[in-house]
Write a protein that holds these residues in place. Structure first.
Motif, short mmCIF file in Angstrom:
data_model
loop_
_atom_site.label_atom_id
_atom_site.label_comp_id
_atom_site.label_asym_id
_atom_site.label_seq_id
_atom_site.Cartn_x
_atom_site.Cartn_y
_atom_site.Cartn_z
N UNK A 1 0.85 -1.19 0.00
CA UNK A 1 0.00 0.00 0.00
C UNK A 1 0.89 1.24 0.00
N UNK A 2 0.65 2.11 -0.95
CA UNK A 2 1.40 3.36 -0.99
C UNK A 2 0.36 4.47 -1.18
N UNK A 3 -0.01 5.09 -0.08
CA UNK A 3 -1.09 6.06 -0.12
C UNK A 3 -0.65 7.36 0.54
N UNK A 4 -0.90 8.44 -0.15
CA UNK A 4 -0.56 9.74 0.42
C UNK A 4 -1.64 10.75 0.11
N UNK A 5 -1.39 11.98 0.51
CA UNK A 5 -2.27 13.08 0.16
C UNK A 5 -1.37 14.30 -0.01
N UNK A 6 -1.68 15.09 -1.01
CA UNK A 6 -0.88 16.29 -1.25
C UNK A 6 -1.81 17.49 -1.29
N UNK A 7 -1.43 18.51 -0.55
CA UNK A 7 -2.25 19.71 -0.54
C UNK A 7 -1.39 20.92 -0.86
N UNK A 8 -1.87 21.73 -1.79
CA UNK A 8 -1.21 22.98 -2.15
C UNK A 8 -2.06 24.12 -1.64
N UNK A 9 -1.49 24.86 -0.71
CA UNK A 9 -2.21 25.98 -0.12
C UNK A 9 -1.82 27.22 -0.91
N UNK A 10 -2.64 27.55 -1.90
CA UNK A 10 -2.24 28.56 -2.87
C UNK A 10 -2.85 29.94 -2.65
N UNK A 11 -3.71 30.07 -1.65
CA UNK A 11 -4.37 31.37 -1.45
C UNK A 11 -4.35 31.72 0.03
N UNK A 12 -4.39 33.02 0.33
CA UNK A 12 -4.33 33.42 1.74
C UNK A 12 -5.41 32.75 2.58
N UNK A 13 -5.02 32.31 3.77
CA UNK A 13 -5.99 31.73 4.70
C UNK A 13 -6.36 30.29 4.39
N UNK A 14 -5.77 29.70 3.37
CA UNK A 14 -6.11 28.30 3.05
C UNK A 14 -5.59 27.40 4.16
N UNK A 15 -6.32 26.31 4.40
CA UNK A 15 -5.94 25.43 5.51
C UNK A 15 -6.04 23.97 5.10
N UNK A 16 -5.27 23.16 5.79
CA UNK A 16 -5.40 21.73 5.55
C UNK A 16 -5.03 20.92 6.77
#
Ligand SMILES: Nc1ncnc2c1ncn2[C@@H]1O[C@H](COP(=O)(O)OP(=O)(O)OP(=O)(O)O)[C@@H](O)[C@H]1O
Ligand SMILES: [Mg+2]
Lengths: 250, 422
Positions: free
Chosen positions: B286-301
C-alpha cells in the motif's frame, strides 16, 4: 484477606524487594510510607501482577488462593484493583471506555454518568484517557475507574499527590466509598493499601495500620499517624535507629 | 448553461482540445508512475460483457449486494441516500437521484447533456501524469458524474459503486464531481469486486471541482481481493471558502495500491482535509498519500493517516505546500505494527515558499506499547481484549466537519473489517 509471605521481587534483573511480609484483613485499610525509590510502587505492582515484576521468592495469597503466578487480568477479575501513580496515555481509548471496561457487564450509560458526576469528570468521558489530564484529574480518573471496578482489594499509589486541598477532600470521600468505610468493619468486603508521602489523605480516610518501606524491606509497623509524626521529627534517616523500630520490628 | 470556467463557444475548439489530450495521453502510455510498483497493463483485458440496466438495484443478487454493503452501498433501504450510481465492469447499471438540484449519472450521459463538461476533463488531473491516466483517457469506460447546483445542500449522501466482476479485466473510469457555488454534497464511494482470488485492476480518475463556498465530503471505501492492482488518480480544485473533506478506508486485502490524491486550495480560505485508514494484510503493498497545495491566503489543511500492518507494507505519505500568506497545515501520520513482519514507512513532507505560513507535522511508527496493554489488563481485560481496544482506538479518527451520520457510516465500515482481523 491478603497475605504476603517472604516476598522478594526483581525488576529487570535488579532486586528491589527483600523478604516482605504483610497481612491485610478484610475490611482493613493499611498505609505504606517510605522514601522515594524504596520499593512502595514495586510492591503494589507486584500484588497487581505486572509481568515486569518477577517474584523471586515468597507468595501472595488473596482470598485464600495463591495468586503468585496468576496473570494480572485474572487478578483484576478476582477483585484486585490499582490506582496508578503515573498511568499511561492511551490515544483513541476514551475515558468512558476505561470506565465501561472496568465495570464489565454491569456497565450502563447511567452508571457511567453517575460515576463521572461523582468524580467531577463528566466532560472527560469523551476524551482520550489521560491525554492532557492535569495531575489532579489523573487521580480522580483513577478513582473513577476503581469505583467502576469495585475491587475487594484497592491498591492506591499516592492518590492525593499533586491534588489541591479541595480535591483531596473529594478523593478522601471517594476512597471511603470504595473501601466501604461507612459500614462497620465486619460487614465490609473491601480492603485498602494506600501509599502516601504526606499523610494528607489520612485526614479523610481512617487507617490504623502503617508501615515504612526502606530499601525494599518493611522495617517498621504501627499507627500511621504516629509513624508520620516520627518521620516528620526525625526523618527517614533516623528510622533505622528509632525506638519504634526495636519495639515493633517485624 | 454556461458553467465551465472557460466555456468554449465553438465545437471545433473542443475537438481540438480533445485531440491534443489524446495525443498527450498517447505520449504517456508507457510512462511509469512516480511511485508504486509498475503494473504491466497488457495482462488485463479492457473488454467486458455488457450488464443489464437495473431500475431497482435491490434486485441484484444477495452476494453482490452484501459485497456492496461492505463498501458502504445501501441498496435494500436507500432512504438515507440522495442518489445512487452503480457501474459493473464497463457498464453503468443504475443511476438515480431523489433530490432536486442534484445530478447523478454516467459521465457519458452527462457529456451529452452538458456541452461544457468537456472543459472539466483533465483540468484537475494531468492526462499525462502516468500510464494509468493515459490508459483512462484512451480506453475510458464511463464513470460517474455527480453535481450539485448552486446553493443546493444534499441531506443524505450520494452513493456510488465501481464494481468488478470479470477476472483479468482492467476497469478505466473517469469521474467528475462538481459542487457549484454554496452547495453541499456528500458522497460515499465503494469500490469492490465479486472476484474471490482472481486478479483484476482498477484505474479511476476522479476530478473534483469545488466552487466558491461549496462543501464536499467524499468517503471512499475500498474492498478488493489479494490479487488486485489499484491505481486511483484523484485531484480537487477548491475555490474561495470551499471545503473538501476526503476519507479513505482500506482494510481489506489488496495486492498493490498506489495513490497520492491532490487538493489545490486555490481560493481564499479554501480548506482540504484528508483522513486515511490503511490496514495492510500480509502481502499487501500500500502506498497512499495526500498532497495539498495551499495557494491562497488563509487556506488550511489537515492530513491525518492511521496505518496498521499485519504483515504487509505501507508507505504513508503526506505533503503540504504553503504558497500564500496566512496558510495553515497540519500533517499527522501514525503507524502501528502488529506482527513481526511488515513495514510502515511514514513520509511526511512540508514545503514553505514564503514567510507567514504555519505548517507542522507529527509522525510515529511502532508497535503497541506494552504499558498501555497492561493498563487495560489491570482493569480486567484479557490481553486480546486490551489489544483490540487499543487498535480500535487507534483507528478511531474523529473527523472534524464530517456530519455525524457519515461518521457513523465510516465507523461502521471500520467495524465490519475489524471483525476479520481482531
Ligand atoms: N524497570 C526498572 N529497572 C531498574 N530499576 C527499576 C525499575 N523499576 C523500578 N526500579 C527501581 O526500583 C526502586 C523502587 O522503585 P519504586 O517505584 O517501587 O519506588 P517508590 O517507593 O514507589 O518511590 P516513589 O516514592 O518515588 O514513588 C527504584 O530505585 C527504582 O529506580
Ligand atoms: Mg512510587
Amino acid at each position: 484477606m491478603l497475605e504476603i509471605k517472604n516476598l522478594s521481587v526483581a525488576v529487570e534483573g535488579k532486586k528491589i524487594l527483600h523478604n516482605v511480609n504483610l497481612t491485610i484483613g478484610t475490611g482493613e485499610t493499611h498505609v505504606l510510607l517510605g522514601p522515594n525509590g524504596s520499593g512502595k510502587t514495586t510492591l503494589l505492582m507486584t500484588i497487581m501482577g505486572f509481568p515486569k515484576y518477577q517474584v523471586t521468592d515468597g507468595n501472595i495469597l488473596f482470598k485464600g488462593e495463591d495468586i503468585t503466578k496468576m496473570p494480572m487480568d485474572e487478578r483484576a477479575r478476582l477483585g484486585i484493583g490499582i490506582s496508578f501513580q503515573r498511568p499511561p496515555v492511551v490515544r483513541g481509548v476514551k475515558t468512558k471506555d476505561m470506565v465501561m471496561a472496568s465495570m464489565k457487564d454491569k456497565s450502563t450509560p447511567e452508571l457511567v454518568a453517575t460515576l463521572a458526576n461523582k468524580t467531577d469528570l463528566t466532560e472527560f468521558l469523551e476524551r482520550d484517557i489521560n491525554y492532557g489530564f492535569s495531575g489532579g484529574e489523573i487521580k480522580r480518573s483513577e478513582m473513577m475507574q476503581l469505583l467502576a471496578q469495585k475491587p475487594d482489594l484497592a491498591l492506591l499509589d499516592e492518590p492525593e499527590s499533586g491534588v489541591d486541598l479541595e480535591n483531596i477532600a473529594l478523593i478522601g470521600k471517594l476512597i471511603n466509598e470504595l473501601l466501604e468505610k461507612d459500614s462497620p468493619m465486619h460487614s465490609r468486603n473491601s480492603m485498602g493499601l494506600i501509599i502516601t508521602h504526606t499523610g494528607h489523605i489520612l485526614e479523610y480516610v481512617n487507617a490504623r495500620n502503617g508501615y515504612i518501606m526502606l530499601d525494599g524491606t518493611i522495617s517498621c509497623m504501627g499507627d500511621p499517624h504516629e509513624i508520620l509524626t516520627e518521620i516528620k521529627a526525625c526523618g527517614y534517616g533516623q528510622c533505622a535507629k528509632c525506638a519504634f523500630r526495636s519495639a515493633h520490628h517485624v | 448553461m454556461d458553467n465551465a470556467p472557460n466555456a468554449p463557444s465553438e465545437v471545433h475548439i473542443m475537438s481540438n482540445i480533445s485531440e491534443s489530450k489524446k495525443e498527450k495521453a498517447q505520449s504517456a502510455i508507457n510512462k511509469k508512475a512516480a511511485m508504486g510498483e509498475d503494473i504491466d497493463l497488457s495482462q488485463f483485458t479492457r473488454s467486458a460483457e455488457e450488464h443489464p440496466y437495473r431500475k431497482d438495484p435491490s434486485e441484484l443478487n444477495a452476494a453482490t449486494k452484501s459485497k456492496m454493503l461492505e463498501a458502504g452501498l445501501m441498496l435494500d433501504d436507500p432512504s438515507q441516500r440522495t442518489g445512487t450510481f452503480i457501474q459493473m465492469d464497463n457498464t453503468p447499471i443504475h443511476s438515480s437521484v431523489k433530490e432536486e438540484g442534484v445530478e447523478v449519472m454516467p459521465v457519458s450521459q452527462a457529456m451529452k447533456k452538458h456541452d461544457w463538461l468537456a472543459d472539466y476533463y483533465w483540468k484537475a488531473v494531468a492526462v499525462d501524469t502516468d500510464k494509468y491516466t493515459a490508459s483512462v483517457e484512451l480506453g475510458q469506460n464511463d464513470g460517474y458524474f455527480i453535481r450539485t447546483l448552486p446553493g443546493v445542500k444534499t441531506n443524505y449522501p450520494v452513493q456510488a459503486c465501481l464494481y468488478l466482476s470479470k477476472a483479468k479485466f482492467a476497469q478505466n473510469v473517469h469521474n467528475i464531481i462538481i459542487a457549484e457555488e454554496n452547495s453541499e454534497l456528500h458522497i460515499i464511494t465503494g469500490c469492490t469486486t465479486s472476484l474471490g482470488n482472481e486478479p483484476g485492476m482498477h484505474m479511476g480518475v476522479s476530478e473534483f471541482y469545488i466552487k466558491k463556498g461549496a462543501k464536499v465530503t467524499f468517503t471512499m471505501i475500498h474492498s478488493w481481493n489479494p490479487e488486485f492492482a489499484v491505481r486511483p488518480r484523484t485531484a480537487a480544485i477548491i475555490e474561495e471558502d470551499g471545503l473538501f473533506l476526503s476519507n479513505y478506508v482500506l482494510m481489506k486485502p489488496v495486492n498493490t495500491i498506489q495513490m497520492n490524491p491532490i487538493a489545490r486550495c486555490n481560493g481564499k480560505n479554501a480548506t482540504a482535509r484528508f483522513n486515511s485508514i490503511l490496514v495492510a494484510r500480509p502481502d499487501s503493498n500500500i502506498d497512499v498519500g495526500s498532497r495539498v497545495y495551499l495557494n491562497a491566503p488563509g487556506a488550511r489543511t489537515e492530513i491525518i493517516s492511521r496505518a496498521i500492518t499485519m504483515g504487509g507494507n505501507i508507505v504513508a505519505r503526506g505533503y503540504i505546500e504553503g504558497n500564500a500568506p496566512g496558510v495553515k497545515g497540519h500533517l499527522e501520520c501514525r503507524g502501528l505494527i502488529l506482527t513481526e513482519k511488515g513495514t510502515i514507512h511514514a513520509i511526511p513532507e512540508l514545503k514553505g515558499n514564503l514567510a507567514g505560513i504555519d505548517l507542522y507535522h507529527e509522525a510515529a511508527v511502532g508497535k503497541i506499547a506494552e504499558e498501555e496493554v497492561e493498563y487495560l489488563m489491570a482493569r480486567g481485560m484479557t490481553r486480546e481484549q486490551a489489544t483490540a481496544t487499543i487498535v480500535r482506538g487507534f483507528l478511531r479518527v474523529d473527523i472534524e466537519g464530517l456530519p455525524s451520520m457519515l461518521n457513523d457510516e465510516l465507523q461502521r465500515a471500520v467495524k465490519t473489517s475489524e471483525n476479520d482481523f481482531m
